[in-house]
Design a protein around this motif. Structure first.
Motif, PDB file in Angstrom:
ATOM      1  N   HIS A   1       0.813  -1.225   0.000  1.00 25.36           N
ATOM      2  CA  HIS A   1       0.000   0.000   0.000  1.00 25.36           C
ATOM      3  C   HIS A   1       0.837   1.261   0.000  1.00 25.36           C
ATOM      4  O   HIS A   1       0.403   2.318   0.438  1.00 25.36           O
TER       5      HIS A   1
ATOM      6  N   CYS B   1      -7.804   2.168  -4.024  1.00 25.78           N
ATOM      7  CA  CYS B   1      -7.379   0.858  -3.515  1.00 25.78           C
ATOM      8  C   CYS B   1      -8.335   0.374  -2.430  1.00 25.78           C
ATOM      9  O   CYS B   1      -9.061   1.169  -1.818  1.00 25.78           O
TER      10      CYS B   1
ATOM     11  N   CYS C   1      -7.609  -0.226   0.415  1.00 29.83           N
ATOM     12  CA  CYS C   1      -7.211   0.370   1.698  1.00 29.83           C
ATOM     13  C   CYS C   1      -7.689   1.816   1.833  1.00 29.83           C
ATOM     14  O   CYS C   1      -7.493   2.441   2.862  1.00 29.83           O
TER      15      CYS C   1
ATOM     16  N   ASN D   1      -6.531   4.321  -0.026  1.00 28.26           N
ATOM     17  CA  ASN D   1      -5.528   5.173  -0.669  1.00 28.26           C
ATOM     18  C   ASN D   1      -5.689   5.049  -2.202  1.00 28.26           C
ATOM     19  O   ASN D   1      -6.480   4.234  -2.690  1.00 28.26           O
TER      20      ASN D   1
ATOM     21  N   CYS E   1      -1.951   2.596  -5.028  1.00 29.55           N
ATOM     22  CA  CYS E   1      -1.056   1.704  -4.277  1.00 29.55           C
ATOM     23  C   CYS E   1      -0.399   0.695  -5.222  1.00 29.55           C
ATOM     24  O   CYS E   1      -0.974   0.333  -6.249  1.00 29.55           O
TER      25      CYS E   1
HETATM   26 ZN   LIG Z   1      -3.798   0.351  -0.817  1.00 26.08          ZN
END
Ligand SMILES: [Zn+2]
Length: 324
Positions: A167, A177, A179, A181, A184
């Motif tokens: 990430h 992503c 996550c 973010n 990544c």
């Molecule tokens: Zn990510």
């Protein structure tokens, strides 16, 4: 399923290693030299009691006493308490639980750690990084996992989440992503990323040589790597672009951690030398000024069993039978 591998060296300490993944759970009786005596696997449990039953069935198969149970698990695991701090997806039922309580093995010690870290521990104890104290590992599969060993200690961070190398941002304008973010490494170099990029080219009617499966699934990463090697222009483009992102991330990791060795694991890494040949020179050129040397980038040795072996390694390390 149960598989007998080698016969035990009498007297060698044994531990049970368990690797809880999203689709399968694996376990093995592991000797202190990293040998797997017997291995077991079945589809991932969907309840805590199914997990407990699986581990107890493995314990019953041990003919001699084991030193403890080591568990590698996806997600953020608090190694001190064995608590699963964060685990989205199909294994969510484990979130918040103490794995030692779920397993309920009485007086038998239970150790737990994130699965990328157990894979790294296996490499350091018995594999490609044997005897090393500064090692970085990236596991390249459906997603991208990472683990870092700094001066002989696994890097955990303040909240236990350090080492999420998949990430790191490699394209600030990149896609969203899992996550939260953007751009990544996992969105640009993972089997999902490579397959969806090839699919996007197919969807745009770019010249491609591979076709959709009978149920509409895109070609898998292995097929795309093979097609690239055989001159499929689109596959070549997709793979080259993904490798460029991987190379950029590797340069950053080498600069950040200054390791003795860098390990690539996971099922994409099984693509092998072809993967490295394309990026090794560039990486060396881009790191030698700061680092002053070429850092070996090698493939995982404990392919397919690093997770269970490293999980058992947690027990051996905890009890001082092995050291890093
Ligand atoms: Zn990510």
């Amino acid at each position: 399923m149960r598989e007998k591998l080698t016969s035990a060296d009498s007297g060698d300490p044994l531990a049970v290693g368990v690797d809880i993944g999203g689709t399968a759970i694996k376990a093995a009786l592991v000797g202190v030299r990293g040998d797997l005596l017997e291995s077991f696997h079945e589809p991932s449990p969907r309840t805590a009691s199914a997990l407990r039953d699986f581990v107890h069935s493995v314990l019953k198969s041990a003919k001699v006493p084991v030193r403890g149970i080591g568990i590698g698990c996806k997600g953020i695991i608090d190694a001190d308490s064995s608590r699963v701090k964060s685990l989205p997806g199909d294994l969510h039922f484990l979130e918040g639980q103490l794995l030692s309580e779920v397993i309920a093995a009485g007086d038998l010690p239970v150790c737990a750690e994130n699965d990328a870290r157990t894979a790294l521990i296996a490499e350091v104890l018995w594999g490609a990084a044997k005897g090393r104290r500064n090692v970085v590992m990236l596991t390249l599969g459906t997603g991208v996992g990472g683990a870092v060993l700094v001066d002989g200690a696994i890097l955990h961070g303040a909240g236990g989440a350090a080492g999420h190398l998949g990430h790191v941002t490699v394209d600030p304008r990149g896609g969203l992503c899992i996550c939260g973010n953007y751009g990544c490494l996992e969105t640009l170099f993972s089997s999902r990323a490579i397959e969806s990029d090839y699919w996007a080219h197919m969807h745009r009617a770019a010249p491609v040589k591979l076709s959709m499966g009978s149920t509409g699934q895109p070609p898998d990463t292995k097929a795309i790597f093979n097609a690239a090697a055989e001159g499929d222009e689109c596959a070549r483009y997709v793979v080259d672009r993904a490798l460029e992102y991987l190379g950029a991330a590797l340069v950053s990791f080498l600069h950040t951690f200054d390791p003795e060795i860098f390990i690539l694991g996971g099922n994409i890494a099984a693509a092998g030398p072809q993967l490295l040949a394309a990026i090794q020179d560039k990486i060396t050129r881009r790191t030698k000024i700061l680092l002053g040397r070429e850092i070996p980038i090698v493939f995982q040795k404990t392919v397919g069993y690093g997770g269970v072996a490293g999980a058992a390694g947690l027990v051996f390390l905890e009890q001082g039978l092995l050291t890093i």
